[in-house]
Design an enzyme around this catalytic site. Structure first.
Site, PDB file in Angstrom:
ATOM      1  N   LYS A  71       1.009  -1.199   0.180  1.00  0.00           N
ATOM      2  CA  LYS A  71       0.057  -0.008   0.098  1.00  0.00           C
ATOM      3  C   LYS A  71       0.942   1.347  -0.002  1.00  0.00           C
ATOM      4  CE  LYS A  71      -2.408  -1.339   3.705  1.00  0.00           C
ATOM      5  NZ  LYS A  71      -1.643  -2.781   3.923  1.00  0.00           N
ATOM      6  N   THR A  72       1.778   1.195   0.796  1.00  0.00           N
ATOM      7  CA  THR A  72       2.848   2.531   0.811  1.00  0.00           C
ATOM      8  C   THR A  72       3.573   2.682  -0.660  1.00  0.00           C
ATOM      9  OG1 THR A  72       3.091   2.032   3.231  1.00  0.00           O
ATOM     10  CG2 THR A  72       4.605   3.567   2.376  1.00  0.00           C
ATOM     11  N   ASP A 116      -1.508   6.415   6.293  1.00  0.00           N
ATOM     12  CA  ASP A 116      -1.604   5.187   6.584  1.00  0.00           C
ATOM     13  C   ASP A 116      -2.450   4.883   7.919  1.00  0.00           C
ATOM     14  OD1 ASP A 116      -0.644   2.631   6.276  1.00  0.00           O
ATOM     15  OD2 ASP A 116       1.388   2.850   6.973  1.00  0.00           O
ATOM     16  N   THR A 165      -5.960  -1.555   6.774  1.00  0.00           N
ATOM     17  CA  THR A 165      -5.747  -2.986   6.913  1.00  0.00           C
ATOM     18  C   THR A 165      -7.475  -3.374   7.255  1.00  0.00           C
ATOM     19  OG1 THR A 165      -5.000  -2.749   9.059  1.00  0.00           O
ATOM     20  CG2 THR A 165      -3.384  -3.514   7.648  1.00  0.00           C
ATOM     21  N   ARG A 224       6.519  -8.285   1.687  1.00  0.00           N
ATOM     22  CA  ARG A 224       7.475  -7.763   3.090  1.00  0.00           C
ATOM     23  C   ARG A 224       7.822  -9.102   3.535  1.00  0.00           C
ATOM     24  NH1 ARG A 224       4.626  -4.238   6.467  1.00  0.00           N
ATOM     25  NH2 ARG A 224       5.291  -2.698   5.448  1.00  0.00           N
TER      26      ARG A 224
HETATM   27  N1  LIG Z   1       4.157  -5.551  -5.767  1.00  0.00           N
HETATM   28  C1  LIG Z   1       5.175  -5.486  -5.348  1.00  0.00           C
HETATM   29  N2  LIG Z   1       6.394  -5.673  -5.923  1.00  0.00           N
HETATM   30  C2  LIG Z   1       7.522  -5.533  -5.472  1.00  0.00           C
HETATM   31  N3  LIG Z   1       7.766  -5.473  -4.000  1.00  0.00           N
HETATM   32  C3  LIG Z   1       6.599  -5.187  -3.273  1.00  0.00           C
HETATM   33  C4  LIG Z   1       5.534  -4.884  -3.929  1.00  0.00           C
HETATM   34  N4  LIG Z   1       4.530  -4.890  -2.844  1.00  0.00           N
HETATM   35  C5  LIG Z   1       5.204  -4.552  -1.922  1.00  0.00           C
HETATM   36  N5  LIG Z   1       6.615  -4.846  -2.082  1.00  0.00           N
HETATM   37  C6  LIG Z   1       7.680  -4.601  -1.185  1.00  0.00           C
HETATM   38  O1  LIG Z   1       7.396  -4.977   0.231  1.00  0.00           O
HETATM   39  C7  LIG Z   1       7.485  -4.311   1.189  1.00  0.00           C
HETATM   40  C8  LIG Z   1       6.350  -3.573   2.033  1.00  0.00           C
HETATM   41  O2  LIG Z   1       5.563  -3.075   1.318  1.00  0.00           O
HETATM   42  P1  LIG Z   1       4.820  -1.780   1.668  1.00  0.00           P
HETATM   43  O3  LIG Z   1       5.454  -1.077   2.814  1.00  0.00           O
HETATM   44  O4  LIG Z   1       4.452  -0.955   0.549  1.00  0.00           O
HETATM   45  O5  LIG Z   1       3.345  -2.438   2.376  1.00  0.00           O
HETATM   46  P2  LIG Z   1       2.126  -1.968   3.152  1.00  0.00           P
HETATM   47  O6  LIG Z   1       0.870  -2.582   2.577  1.00  0.00           O
HETATM   48  O7  LIG Z   1       2.044  -0.330   3.094  1.00  0.00           O
HETATM   49  O8  LIG Z   1       2.391  -2.506   4.654  1.00  0.00           O
HETATM   50  P3  LIG Z   1       1.698  -1.668   5.817  1.00  0.00           P
HETATM   51  O9  LIG Z   1       0.330  -1.765   5.827  1.00  0.00           O
HETATM   52  O10 LIG Z   1       2.350  -2.706   6.824  1.00  0.00           O
HETATM   53  O11 LIG Z   1       2.168  -0.326   5.944  1.00  0.00           O
HETATM   54  C9  LIG Z   1       8.449  -3.215   0.698  1.00  0.00           C
HETATM   55  O12 LIG Z   1       9.781  -3.204   0.803  1.00  0.00           O
HETATM   56  C10 LIG Z   1       7.911  -3.244  -0.928  1.00  0.00           C
HETATM   57  O13 LIG Z   1       9.111  -2.771  -1.715  1.00  0.00           O
END
Ligand SMILES: Nc1ncnc2c1ncn2[C@@H]1O[C@H](COP(=O)(O)OP(=O)(O)OP(=O)(O)O)[C@@H](O)[C@H]1O
Length: 344
Positions: A71-72, A116, A165, A224
């Site tokens: 998401k981030t 977030d 989430t 992640r």
């Molecule tokens: N589709 C993707 N392709 C490549 N890498 C990804 C992808 N999705 C996530 N990642 C990697 O996974 C890690 C976590 O992603 P991210 O922080 O964007 O998740 P999030 O959904 O925002 O998590 P949270 O809800 O805990 O904040 C990052 O290092 C990101 O580079």
């Protein structure tokens, strides 16, 4: 013996820094580089292209799904692809309407504001956000009681990207103000292999396809986690001096309590409470949370979605119950047969 790592650091800026910084460096910068989530990528691309053609700020976007699915990363990509600056904040940091007013009033025209955990924002701030999202305006209350007055303040147009989430916790008026909601899904193993290839290149880890597949299949469908397990495998290979072989992958994952389905300690604790203490359920969320010593929110947002997805757990109006596969995975095949018959 083949060394697990290149001698020269591939990305010195990344290698020398903390794991958090490394996670940041791993984030894809464009929708094209972003692995998986095909449908969401297509929808976002259209939204960004249309806004660019009309020279306006893209509509507000809500990203929903379990932690670690990107998401981030997507919020950063929205800003990057539309050539706009990005401001990051989070729901827990906005405890009063004034906190939000301070952020909103300092946005520059076209800025992308990422909030977030938007479901954890204070209620008073939420109400301020309705007007801001719709009319790019807020009302600032001055004074208290009968003498209180509200001063309208115009804002620069902005795009809000909210991440949650727990989209079910968002009030409808807030949810309805997003022009587009993306529901992120867990990743397939082959998609995680692609994520891992990129991470292995950046870490300088030499590892074959089969070993990457083993890590990917035990990563709870989550990039992640995949990246984190790869780093643990790298550590293991380094210390054991074995190279990142399939045996090293299996040994490292065993050491870190990750089983062949990718379940970790908390997943197993939840299943074991349901199976052993409550005879397969149903068990209410709060009872479950107290029994494993975790927040109900963590159980609901992090543990359950994956257990449901792989078919070990089922959510019913009366509580959580173990499925036949759930009984069988934890070695209670006899109970599984008695309870469900042998037509799995
Ligand atoms: N589709 C993707 N392709 C490549 N890498 C990804 C992808 N999705 C996530 N990642 C990697 O996974 C890690 C976590 O992603 P991210 O922080 O964007 O998740 P999030 O959904 O925002 O998590 P949270 O809800 O805990 O904040 C990052 O290092 C990101 O580079």
């Amino acid at each position: 013996m083949t060394p697990a790592f290149d001698d020269s650091p591939v990305r010195p800026d990344v290698e020398s820094d903390s794991e958090v910084a490394f996670e940041g460096a791993l984030r894809p910068k464009s929708l094209e580089e972003f692995v998986g989530q095909r449908k969401v990528r297509g929808q976002l691309q259209l939204l960004l292209d249309a806004a660019a053609m009309q020279n306006r700020t893209p509509d507000h976007i809500l990203l929903a799904g379990p932690p670690g699915l990107g998401k981030t990363t997507l919020a950063m990509i929205v800003a990057h692809e539309s050539g706009r600056p990005l401001r990051l904040t989070s729901g827990p940091a906005i405890q009063h309407a004034g906190d939000l007013a301070a952020v909103l009033s300092s946005l520059v025209p076209g800025e992308v504001l990422f909030i977030d955990e938007i479901h954890r924002m204070a209620r008073s701030a939420e109400e301020m956000l309705y007007l801001a999202m719709e009319d790019f305006r807020i009302d600032i209350m001055v004074g208290k009681g009968a003498g209180a007055t509200s001063i309208p303040l115009d804002l620069a147009p902005f795009t809000l990207v909210g991440a949650t989430t727990r989209s079910g916790l968002l009030p409808n008026p807030l949810r309805d103000r997003f022009g587009f909601t993306a529901h992120l899904e867990f990743y397939e193993t082959d998609e995680l292999v692609r994520v891992l290839h990129r991470a292995a290149d950046m870490l300088g880890v030499r590892i074959d396809e089969e070993s990457l597949g083993e890590i990917a299949s035990r990563s709870r469908g989550t990039p992640r986690i995949a990246n984190r397990l790869l780093r643990r495998v790298r550590d293991y290979a380094l210390v054991a001096g074995t190279g990142a072989t399939l045996e090293a992958v299996r040994a490292a994952l065993l050491l870190y309590d990750v089983d062949e389905l990718g379940l970790d300690r908390l997943d197993r604790a939840v299943m074991s409470i349901i199976l052993e203490r409550f005879d397969g359920g149903p068990v209410g969320l709060n009872t479950l949370a107290v029994s494993v010593g975790e927040e109900a929110e963590t159980i609901e947002a992090v543990v359950e979605p994956f257990l449901v997805r792989i078919g070990l757990l089922s959510r019913t109006p009366r509580g959580r119950i173990a499925t036949k596969a759930g009984w069988a995975h934890f070695g209670f095949s006899r109970n599984a047969d008695v309870l469900f018959g042998d037509d799995l």
